[in-house]
Scaffold this active site. Structure first.
Site, PDB file in Angstrom:
ATOM      1  CD  GLN A  72      -8.982  11.249  -5.120  1.00 15.72           C
ATOM      2  OE1 GLN A  72      -8.328  11.726  -6.043  1.00 15.72           O
ATOM      3  NE2 GLN A  72      -9.811  10.245  -5.281  1.00 15.72           N
ATOM      4  CG  HIS A  77      -4.224   3.591   3.572  1.00 17.93           C
ATOM      5  ND1 HIS A  77      -3.270   2.905   4.281  1.00 17.93           N
ATOM      6  CD2 HIS A  77      -4.520   4.687   4.308  1.00 17.93           C
ATOM      7  CE1 HIS A  77      -2.990   3.563   5.385  1.00 17.93           C
ATOM      8  NE2 HIS A  77      -3.745   4.656   5.432  1.00 17.93           N
ATOM      9  CG  HIS A 112      -4.391  -0.941   4.686  1.00 19.03           C
ATOM     10  ND1 HIS A 112      -3.746  -0.312   3.644  1.00 19.03           N
ATOM     11  CD2 HIS A 112      -5.206  -1.868   4.128  1.00 19.03           C
ATOM     12  CE1 HIS A 112      -4.151  -0.841   2.501  1.00 19.03           C
ATOM     13  NE2 HIS A 112      -5.039  -1.788   2.758  1.00 19.03           N
ATOM     14  CG  HIS A 159      -7.255   7.949  -0.163  1.00 21.71           C
ATOM     15  ND1 HIS A 159      -7.599   6.634  -0.379  1.00 21.71           N
ATOM     16  CD2 HIS A 159      -7.339   8.541  -1.378  1.00 21.71           C
ATOM     17  CE1 HIS A 159      -7.862   6.430  -1.657  1.00 21.71           C
ATOM     18  NE2 HIS A 159      -7.725   7.573  -2.302  1.00 21.71           N
ATOM     19  CG  ASN A 170     -14.190   8.496  -5.075  1.00 25.68           C
ATOM     20  OD1 ASN A 170     -15.149   9.266  -5.041  1.00 25.68           O
ATOM     21  ND2 ASN A 170     -13.217   8.617  -5.952  1.00 25.68           N
ATOM     22  CB  CYS A 185      -0.895   0.002   1.233  1.00 27.09           C
ATOM     23  SG  CYS A 185      -1.813   1.542   1.396  1.00 27.09           S
TER      24      CYS A 185
END
Ligand code: ZN
Ligand code: ZN
Ligand code: ZN
Length: 331
Positions: free
Chosen positions: A150, A146, A95, A148, A135, A31
């Site tokens: 944006q 993982h 993770h 996250h 997303n 990852c």
């Protein structure tokens, strides 16, 4: 990479071919967003631990110094460099967590980071709009498991946001109100579509939702962006967001995939401020535990959404899911 203007709709669209080569669902041992080891080897984040980090996307759709477009435009089909920004926000070193697992204080810290990035990107002359989004889940397009989010900074106000704002401007002209201020009051009075409210922030299934379990979260008062919210109001936003995410995960007893988007005022001057009421839009694609709401003929061909769940029923199901989560210690 470039931006092309669609002569039929008048919309700008982005083309970034390098993104085809980006890492697609690597295993957790490979990852790129997990912490690095003591030698700094491992992923894209050269730290052995972290809380929240932001950095430029390695496979950007927009960038501060874009290459020349790969094709020459005409006056019918204009082409422009992909100027703007594409950032990644990694909000956990673990993770395997989801946003619903974060303590509210940590979620409030993430809201602070979203506010800082908005202020920073808004200060760039070439940026017209800042979109923060997540997303969550492969069915909504996540290519890294993982956790996250944006941030995209666009050189103009993107189509769906622009349509919302232009309509809000019509409502202001005809009714004299901010449509979100008025709708917030309406949903509190009606109650049937409420999912959560703490006196400062309201979460509800929209009266004419596009997706069965769509939820919108907004401050009760007219705040144009997160920058208008005081610390306590940001904490409230985080707390109501937490409520909705916990309800999502309890709804069908698995982590519900969704797109989370934060709509704030365009960053090109004061024109939009009276009709920009900051809000979070959460869009899951499920219509029950085993079925997805696919975009089909009416939605794709006509842009006209058809839903088979009444918003009052889905709001009731989400309220019940939250109660189940509380009673089984998952809150
Ligand atoms: Zn990871
Ligand atoms: Zn408002
Ligand atoms: Zn919106």
């Amino acid at each position: 990479m470039e931006r092309r203007y669609d002569a039929f709709s008048g919309e700008w669209r982005s083309f970034a071919e390098a993104r085809q080569d980006r890492t697609f669902l690597p295993s957790s041992s490979e990852c790129p967003l997990c912490p690095s080891d003591e030698n700094g080897d491992g992923g894209e984040i050269p730290r052995t631990s972290f809380d929240i980090v932001t950095f430029d996307n390695r496979f950007p759709t927009f960038t501060a110094s874009p290459p020349a477009p790969s094709i020459v435009g005409t006056d019918l089909t204009p082409v422009a460099p992909a100027i703007g920004a594409a950032e990644v926000v990694v909000w956990s070193a673990d993770h395997n967590v989801t946003l619903a697992d974060l303590p509210v204080e940590r979620l409030a810290r993430l809201v602070d980071v979203w506010a800082e990035r908005y202020a920073d990107l808004a200060a760039r002359a070439e940026v017209a709009y800042v979109l923060t989004f997540e997303n969550h889940g492969t069915i909504v397009g996540a290519t890294l498991s993982h956790p996250h989010g944006q941030i995209y900074a666009y050189p103009e106000v993107p189509p769906r946001v622009r349509a919302e704002l232009l309509h809000a401007r019509d409502v202001l002209a005809t009714r004299g109100t901010c449509v979100r201020c008025e709708t917030g009051t309406f949903e509190l009075r009606e109650g049937a579509r409420l999912v959560a409210d703490d006196g400062t922030t309201t979460a509800f299934v929209p009266f004419a939702a596009r997706f069965p379990y769509e939820v919108q979260i907004q401050p009760r008062r007219h705040a144009t962006s997160l920058l208008d919210l005081a610390d306590g109001e940001r904490m409230s936003l985080a707390s109501v967001l937490h409520d909705v995410l916990v309800a999502y995960n309890a709804l069908f007893d698995f982590p519900l995939p969704y797109v989370l988007a934060l709509h704030q005022a365009p960053t090109v001057g004061p024109d939009w401020l009276r009709v920009s009421h900051a809000h979070i839009e959460l869009t899951p694609l499920h219509r029950d535990a085993a079925k997805l709401k696919y975009l089909a003929g009416s939605e794709i061909a006509a842009g006209a959404f058809v839903s088979d769940v009444a918003p009052e029923r889905s709001a009731g199901a989400l309220r019940a899911a939250k109660e189940r989560a509380i009673s089984t210690g998952r809150y």
